[in-house]
Design a protein around this motif. Structure first.
Motif, mmCIF file in Angstrom:
data_model
loop_
_atom_site.group_PDB
_atom_site.id
_atom_site.type_symbol
_atom_site.label_atom_id
_atom_site.label_comp_id
_atom_site.label_asym_id
_atom_site.label_seq_id
_atom_site.Cartn_x
_atom_site.Cartn_y
_atom_site.Cartn_z
ATOM 1 N N PRO A 44 46.526 47.027 30.423
ATOM 2 C CA PRO A 44 45.932 48.523 30.132
ATOM 3 C C PRO A 44 43.979 47.515 30.890
ATOM 4 O O PRO A 44 43.221 48.011 31.496
ATOM 5 N N TYR A 45 44.407 45.668 30.005
ATOM 6 C CA TYR A 45 42.891 45.403 31.379
ATOM 7 C C TYR A 45 42.962 45.481 32.037
ATOM 8 O O TYR A 45 41.350 45.584 32.964
ATOM 9 N N VAL A 46 44.174 44.746 33.042
ATOM 10 C CA VAL A 46 43.641 44.742 34.197
ATOM 11 C C VAL A 46 43.137 46.285 34.722
ATOM 12 O O VAL A 46 42.996 46.577 35.888
ATOM 13 N N PHE A 47 44.040 46.832 34.253
ATOM 14 C CA PHE A 47 44.131 48.851 34.894
ATOM 15 C C PHE A 47 42.095 48.816 34.766
ATOM 16 O O PHE A 47 42.181 49.615 35.369
ATOM 17 N N GLN A 48 42.462 48.577 33.302
ATOM 18 C CA GLN A 48 40.408 49.210 33.492
ATOM 19 C C GLN A 48 39.800 48.710 34.690
ATOM 20 O O GLN A 48 38.649 48.839 35.271
ATOM 21 N N GLY A 49 40.137 47.534 34.489
ATOM 22 C CA GLY A 49 39.142 46.418 36.057
ATOM 23 C C GLY A 49 40.214 46.770 37.208
ATOM 24 O O GLY A 49 38.604 47.226 37.830
ATOM 25 N N ARG A 50 40.781 47.445 37.671
ATOM 26 C CA ARG A 50 40.587 48.501 38.567
ATOM 27 C C ARG A 50 40.329 49.767 39.182
ATOM 28 O O ARG A 50 39.183 49.396 40.117
ATOM 29 N N ALA A 51 40.121 49.768 38.409
ATOM 30 C CA ALA A 51 39.387 51.217 37.680
ATOM 31 C C ALA A 51 37.887 51.545 37.872
ATOM 32 O O ALA A 51 37.344 51.838 38.800
ATOM 33 N N LEU A 52 37.465 50.468 37.232
ATOM 34 C CA LEU A 52 35.962 49.956 37.148
ATOM 35 C C LEU A 52 35.321 49.315 38.508
ATOM 36 O O LEU A 52 34.661 49.545 39.507
ATOM 37 N N VAL A 53 36.249 48.473 39.397
ATOM 38 C CA VAL A 53 35.882 47.711 40.437
ATOM 39 C C VAL A 53 36.486 48.209 41.854
ATOM 40 O O VAL A 53 36.619 48.022 43.091
ATOM 41 N N GLY A 54 38.006 48.918 41.779
ATOM 42 C CA GLY A 54 38.193 49.151 42.548
ATOM 43 C C GLY A 54 39.100 48.517 42.697
ATOM 44 O O GLY A 54 40.308 48.781 44.433
ATOM 45 N N SER A 55 39.662 47.242 42.515
ATOM 46 C CA SER A 55 40.038 46.040 43.253
ATOM 47 C C SER A 55 40.529 45.104 42.340
ATOM 48 O O SER A 55 40.095 45.316 40.834
ATOM 49 N N GLY A 56 41.627 44.455 42.770
ATOM 50 C CA GLY A 56 42.489 43.602 41.814
ATOM 51 C C GLY A 56 40.875 42.101 41.839
ATOM 52 O O GLY A 56 41.112 41.031 40.633
ATOM 53 N N THR A 57 40.193 42.348 42.062
ATOM 54 C CA THR A 57 39.363 41.203 42.771
ATOM 55 C C THR A 57 37.874 41.580 42.112
ATOM 56 O O THR A 57 37.512 42.874 43.029
ATOM 57 N N SER A 58 36.656 40.799 42.104
ATOM 58 C CA SER A 58 35.479 40.994 41.681
ATOM 59 C C SER A 58 34.665 40.149 42.215
ATOM 60 O O SER A 58 34.293 38.786 41.775
ATOM 61 N N GLU A 59 33.153 40.500 43.008
ATOM 62 C CA GLU A 59 32.243 39.470 43.445
ATOM 63 C C GLU A 59 31.453 38.800 42.643
ATOM 64 O O GLU A 59 31.346 37.138 42.425
ATOM 65 N N ALA A 60 31.416 39.329 41.539
ATOM 66 C CA ALA A 60 30.764 38.830 39.998
ATOM 67 C C ALA A 60 31.627 38.119 39.020
ATOM 68 O O ALA A 60 31.239 37.163 38.539
ATOM 69 N N PHE A 61 32.374 38.405 39.161
ATOM 70 C CA PHE A 61 34.316 38.045 38.060
ATOM 71 C C PHE A 61 33.928 36.204 38.919
ATOM 72 O O PHE A 61 33.896 35.820 38.523
ATOM 73 N N ARG A 62 33.728 36.459 40.131
ATOM 74 C CA ARG A 62 33.810 35.292 41.299
ATOM 75 C C ARG A 62 32.706 34.122 40.708
ATOM 76 O O ARG A 62 33.197 33.173 40.752
ATOM 77 N N GLN A 63 31.409 35.212 40.581
ATOM 78 C CA GLN A 63 30.346 33.738 40.592
ATOM 79 C C GLN A 63 30.249 33.202 39.038
ATOM 80 O O GLN A 63 29.220 32.124 38.684
ATOM 81 N N LEU A 64 31.024 33.558 37.907
ATOM 82 C CA LEU A 64 30.884 33.469 36.348
ATOM 83 C C LEU A 64 32.704 32.562 36.513
ATOM 84 O O LEU A 64 31.901 31.335 35.498
ATOM 85 N N THR A 65 33.254 32.559 37.244
ATOM 86 C CA THR A 65 34.618 31.706 37.112
ATOM 87 C C THR A 65 35.219 31.079 38.074
ATOM 88 O O THR A 65 35.603 30.080 37.788
ATOM 89 N N GLY A 66 34.553 30.815 39.972
ATOM 90 C CA GLY A 66 34.835 30.405 40.474
ATOM 91 C C GLY A 66 35.911 30.927 40.983
ATOM 92 O O GLY A 66 37.041 30.628 42.056
ATOM 93 N N SER A 67 36.796 32.048 40.461
ATOM 94 C CA SER A 67 38.154 33.122 40.865
ATOM 95 C C SER A 67 37.764 34.096 40.822
ATOM 96 O O SER A 67 37.234 34.527 40.141
ATOM 97 N N GLY A 68 38.184 35.239 41.901
ATOM 98 C CA GLY A 68 38.416 36.383 41.580
ATOM 99 C C GLY A 68 39.450 36.911 41.122
ATOM 100 O O GLY A 68 39.082 38.158 41.307
ATOM 101 N N ASN A 69 40.311 36.440 40.798
ATOM 102 C CA ASN A 69 41.849 36.444 40.467
ATOM 103 C C ASN A 69 41.820 36.878 38.582
ATOM 104 O O ASN A 69 41.962 36.288 38.573
ATOM 105 N N TYR A 70 41.229 38.051 38.491
ATOM 106 C CA TYR A 70 41.470 38.460 37.295
ATOM 107 C C TYR A 70 41.951 38.553 36.388
ATOM 108 O O TYR A 70 42.738 37.443 35.393
ATOM 109 N N LEU A 71 43.620 38.844 37.052
ATOM 110 C CA LEU A 71 44.613 39.122 36.818
ATOM 111 C C LEU A 71 45.600 37.657 36.352
ATOM 112 O O LEU A 71 45.484 36.879 34.961
#
Length: 278
Positions: A44-71
């Motif tokens: 559900p968190y993955v689906f929520q993330g896709r609904a918010l950013v439109g894909s399985g990756t996020s540039e903001a997420f990449r800047q925080l973790t070094g990887s855009g692969n939230y899944l």
């Protein structure tokens, strides 16, 4: 434990290990359930993330973790947290389960110290958790594209062992509280949600300065950051050495505190004669 040799205590540890494993493997469906459930729970968190950013990756997420692969981020968090929550529930609540089975009084009255019984339960819990996590790793590798090479598995295994040594000490202290207050469900649940909030199981704690500061006090934070670095980012060994040092120091503190707290609570329970009230 005067008058009892090391071999006798080791046989008691082995007997407890075998007894606990036989009970668990009498219900194999539970193994499948707990191997798969932590992975399904994050979807559900993955689906929520896709609904918010439109894909399985996020540039903001990449800047925080070094990887855009939230899944991959949340699946690794689910896999490693399986060890931690299994220790808290399996070991911390284990003496409570003995009261359900009607064997608590026999453990207290026997010449074998309850701490020896807990060591056997801890070994069984480690084996059970490892089997579940191997199932999860297989699912993640087959269906979610996260690769586990031998070069990555060995340092990850080292970090998991260091993480769990301290947590098992912590869980043994919880078992001591079971003797005293007869119930630790509320405490374990509280701790569980503290870990979800202040350690990077489901999200990078850097998004908030308070969670970022508090998270540094939790061993799970150090282990998860290093493990994700190894699996997702091919992190350098210099940072791995730092994490190993921090986890080792935390292990010493948690094991020492857990041991002495359990001994104190077990003696208090015997002195007060409250075991029969379980």
């Amino acid at each position: 434990m005067p008058g009892r040799g090391v071999n006798t205590e080791l046989r008691a540890v082995g007997a407890e290990f075998i007894k606990t494993m036989r009970i668990w493997f009498s219900y194999p469906i539970m193994l499948v359930f707990w191997a798969v459930f932590p992975l399904l729970w994050v979807l559900p968190y993955v689906f929520q993330g896709r609904a918010l950013v439109g894909s399985g990756t996020s540039e903001a997420f990449r800047q925080l973790t070094g990887s855009g692969n939230y899944l991959a981020f949340v699946l690794i968090g689910a896999m490693i947290s399986t060890f931690v929550f299994s220790a808290l529930w399996g070991v911390g609540n284990s003496l409570r389960e003995e009261t359900y089975w009607g064997t608590m009084e026999y453990i207290i009255a026997s010449p074998t110290h309850p701490l020896v019984i807990l060591i056997g339960k801890t070994l069984a819990e480690w084996t059970w958790s490892t089997v579940m996590v191997l199932f999860q790793a297989l699912i993640i590798a087959l269906f979610f594209g996260v690769q586990f090479t031998l070069a990555k598995i060995l340092p990850v295994l080292l970090l998991v062992i260091l993480l769990m040594i301290g947590f098992y000490g912590f869980a043994i202290a919880f078992a001591g509280f079971t003797l005293l207050i007869k119930e630790v469900h509320g405490w374990v649940h509280t701790l569980e949600w503290i870990f979800f909030l202040f350690s990077p199981i489901r999200y990078p704690v850097q998004v908030n300065p308070i969670t970022a500061a508090v998270s540094t006090l939790i061993p799970l934070t150090w282990a998860l950051i290093a493990i994700r670095g190894i699996i997702l980012l091919n992190r350098s060994e210099v940072n791995l050495y730092q994490t190993v040092l921090v986890l080792t120091l935390m292990d010493i503190a948690l094991l020492t505190a857990g041991y002495f707290l359990f001994i104190y609570l077990e003696r208090k329970t015997r002195r007060d004669g409250t075991v029969g009230m379980h």
